[in-house]
Write an enzyme that holds these catalytic residues in place. Structure first.
Site, mmCIF file in Angstrom:
data_model
loop_
_atom_site.group_PDB
_atom_site.id
_atom_site.type_symbol
_atom_site.label_atom_id
_atom_site.label_comp_id
_atom_site.label_asym_id
_atom_site.label_seq_id
_atom_site.Cartn_x
_atom_site.Cartn_y
_atom_site.Cartn_z
ATOM 1 C CG ASP A 95 -2.001 1.039 1.225
ATOM 2 O OD1 ASP A 95 -2.232 1.653 0.160
ATOM 3 O OD2 ASP A 95 -2.636 1.254 2.275
ATOM 4 C CG HIS A 96 1.234 4.014 -2.918
ATOM 5 N ND1 HIS A 96 0.535 4.040 -4.112
ATOM 6 C CD2 HIS A 96 2.452 3.489 -3.219
ATOM 7 C CE1 HIS A 96 1.299 3.578 -5.088
ATOM 8 N NE2 HIS A 96 2.463 3.235 -4.564
ATOM 9 C CG PHE A 146 -7.699 5.514 0.759
ATOM 10 C CD1 PHE A 146 -7.714 5.176 2.107
ATOM 11 C CD2 PHE A 146 -7.957 6.828 0.417
ATOM 12 C CE1 PHE A 146 -7.981 6.130 3.090
ATOM 13 C CE2 PHE A 146 -8.224 7.786 1.391
ATOM 14 C CZ PHE A 146 -8.237 7.434 2.724
ATOM 15 C CG HIS A 147 -3.254 3.745 -3.779
ATOM 16 N ND1 HIS A 147 -2.272 4.678 -4.069
ATOM 17 C CD2 HIS A 147 -4.435 4.352 -4.036
ATOM 18 C CE1 HIS A 147 -2.849 5.797 -4.484
ATOM 19 N NE2 HIS A 147 -4.153 5.624 -4.473
ATOM 20 N N PRO A 148 -4.400 -0.571 -1.539
ATOM 21 C CG PRO A 148 -6.193 -1.643 -0.479
ATOM 22 C CD PRO A 148 -5.720 -0.289 -0.932
#
Length: 535
Positions: free
Chosen positions: A297-298, A472-474
């Protein structure tokens, strides 16, 4: 199987999110092909889904969000984070930041170097272009006339323009387009909007197909497990209105439930690490221990600066006249703050000159707040959120219960890798270097997050962890590859299970260098061709 055995389809798609809506459209184009699309959430008929600033009212709202939370994170000072995931038609594309971003060519070359034939930049670019409707028209990099509308933002801010000038003074060039393979530089983000309204995959792909007689869409349908005949997927069992229903798939079952939902459904179906499955009384049907691993994630470090002499959202949103002006501008022009993506100005840069390509991304906002959903600060400020594009830390997502309605355990393990700690410290220093340039001096920026008291690498890593949040980039929990930890092959077929494919962000072997929504749409476009034997 339970339920009506006459409910048979060619394809069953689990999840009507960013990938699922694309697949539903493409696979149902042939009127002879029957497609079932299952969505655990409801419709997208909620006004705040469609007004761009409405993400503030969708994240954390059980009508539109699963409401996940991470486990307590050591790297974040023991904090647990909210982990929004869309739970409605359109999935995350109905509640996200609308930023159109492909990542860098090097990302996809890296996928190919890991053994994923067919996923190099030159292979995937046609699929980005296929669905794109770029507002400046088609060229060698962009498409026109597709479903996925891409426009420029309908606003600008003096303080953001000044930040961009400061970045140029610090050696980060201004560029016109982040989506040509090398995104190093600064510019206003392109967004998935049409004339000031959000464009989601539910609008773009599902709405034109929803009345096809061969496409059945079931909302409020919670998938409980994949039905197996030996090592072959033959259907799914889902629950709707408290009633268990089974549906059969003649050709394939396709999981598009995302990086949280897809590994959870696989484990509930007896596919995964036997040690985890037996812990919850689930019979291990197929040992595939990579499921739920490789979570990436980021993590964004929200550096914030108090300023003077320029308007920001903080003053506008905290006054009655400001709110009235914002509402009237959107009502009559479909522009202004209500048309805003959560972040407006983007920068891609190198936290250290030794990197070959940009390794950090900024989302710069003319506002500051403690966290999404809370009031803005009562003084003018901007936030320069910076994230490590290629985190080395790896986390996990695994079931917590045999109940499909129970949330899984989400453990991102942020800042657990030494390299990520170093990039975090470098990122704060780079932000300070940009803010110190002449272009921003007249606004008298004063850092209050993380704070100038943090100076050493160790201190800066701790300070970053105290203020950082997910962006919110899983991705990556059912990674594509050829090694023994890969869950799917380069055709996105689950290893060892017939007629079962995964098409969502969970298949990414490594995270892309930027916002992940449009790469997921590309994955779905390419997958549709593979499923139909066209690619």
């Amino acid at each position: 199987m339970n339920g009506d055995p006459s409910e048979e389809f060619d394809y069953i798609i689990v999840g009507a999110g960013s990938a699922g809506c694309v697949l539903a459209n493409r696979l149902s184009e042939d009127p002879k092909t029957r497609v079932l699309l299952l969505e655990a959430g409801g419709n997208d008929n909620y006004i705040w889904v469609h007004i761009p600033v409405g993400y503030l009212y969708c994240m954390g709202n059980p009508r539109t969000d699963w409401g996940y939370r991470t486990q307590a994170e050591d790297g974040l000072g023991g904090r647990a984070l909210d982990y929004p995931r869309g739970r409605l038609l359109g999935g995350c594309s109905s509640i996200n930041g609308m930023i159109y971003m492909r990542g860098q060519a090097q990302d996809y070359t890296g996928w190919r170097q890991m053994g994923n034939v067919g996923w190099d930049w030159d292979d995937v670019l046609p699929y980005f272009r296929k669905s794109e409707d770029y507002y400046l028209g088609a060229d060698e990099a962009h498409g026109e006339g597709g479903e996925w509308r891409v426009e420029g933002q309908r606003l600008s801010w003096e303080i953001l323009d000044a930040f961009q000038e400061a970045a140029a003074e610090a050696g980060i060039p201004k560029i016109d387009d982040f989506n040509r393979g090398d995104n190093e530089g600064s510019g206003y983000f392109r967004v998935n909007q049409r004339r000031g309204w959000r464009v989601s995959t539910a609008k773009a792909f599902l709405r034109p197909a929803k009345n096809r007689p061969n496409l059945k869409i079931e909302t409020h349908a919670l998938t409980k497990r994949i039905l197996l005949d030996g090592k072959m997927a033959v259907g799914v069992e889902y629950e709707r209105g408290g009633k268990p229903i089974s549906a059969a798939a003649r050709a394939e079952v396709i999981l598009s439930a995302g990086s949280v939902g897809s590994p959870q459904i696989l484990e509930l179906s007896g596919i995964g690490n036997p040690e985890i499955l037996t812990r919850f009384g689930i019979e291990a049907v197929h040992d595939l221990s990579g499921i739920g691993e490789n979570l990436q994630d980021h993590l964004q470090i929200r550096c914030a600066y108090r300023i003077e002499g320029a308007d920001t959202m903080n003053e506008k949103a905290n006054s009655l006249m400001g709110k009235l002006g914002i509402g009237l501008e959107y009502m009559f022009k479909r522009s202004g703050p209500m048309s805003m993506a959560p972040s407006q100005l983007g920068l891609f840069a190198k936290s250290d000159p030794s990197f070959a390509t940009a390794n950090v991304q900024y989302h710069v906002q003319p506002l500051s707040l403690n966290k999404f959903g809370e009031p803005l600060d009562p003084f003018p400020a901007f936030t320069a959120s910076v994230c490590n594009l290629r985190p080395q830390s790896r986390g996990t997502i695994h079931i917590n219960s045999p109940d499909a309605a129970a949330h899984p355990a989400i453990k991102p393990n942020y800042l657990s890798a030494p390299g990520d700690k170093l990039v975090a410290a470098q990122s704060v220093r780079l932000t300070r270097r940009i803010v110190a340039q002449d272009a921003l001096k007249k606004y008298k920026p004063e850092e209050f997050k993380p704070g100038l008291e943090y100076e050493t690498d160790e201190d800066l890593t701790k300070g970053a962890g105290d203020i950082a949040t997910t962006i919110f980039h899983p991705v990556g929990t059912c990674k594509m590859g050829t090694d023994d930890r890969a869950v799917v092959d380069p055709e996105l077929r689950v290893r060892g299970i017939g007629h079962l494919r995964i098409v969502d962000g969970s298949v990414m072997p490594n995270i892309t260098s930027g916002n992940t929504n449009s790469p997921i749409i590309m994955i779905a476009e390419k997958a549709a061709d593979m499923i139909l034997g066209r690619g």
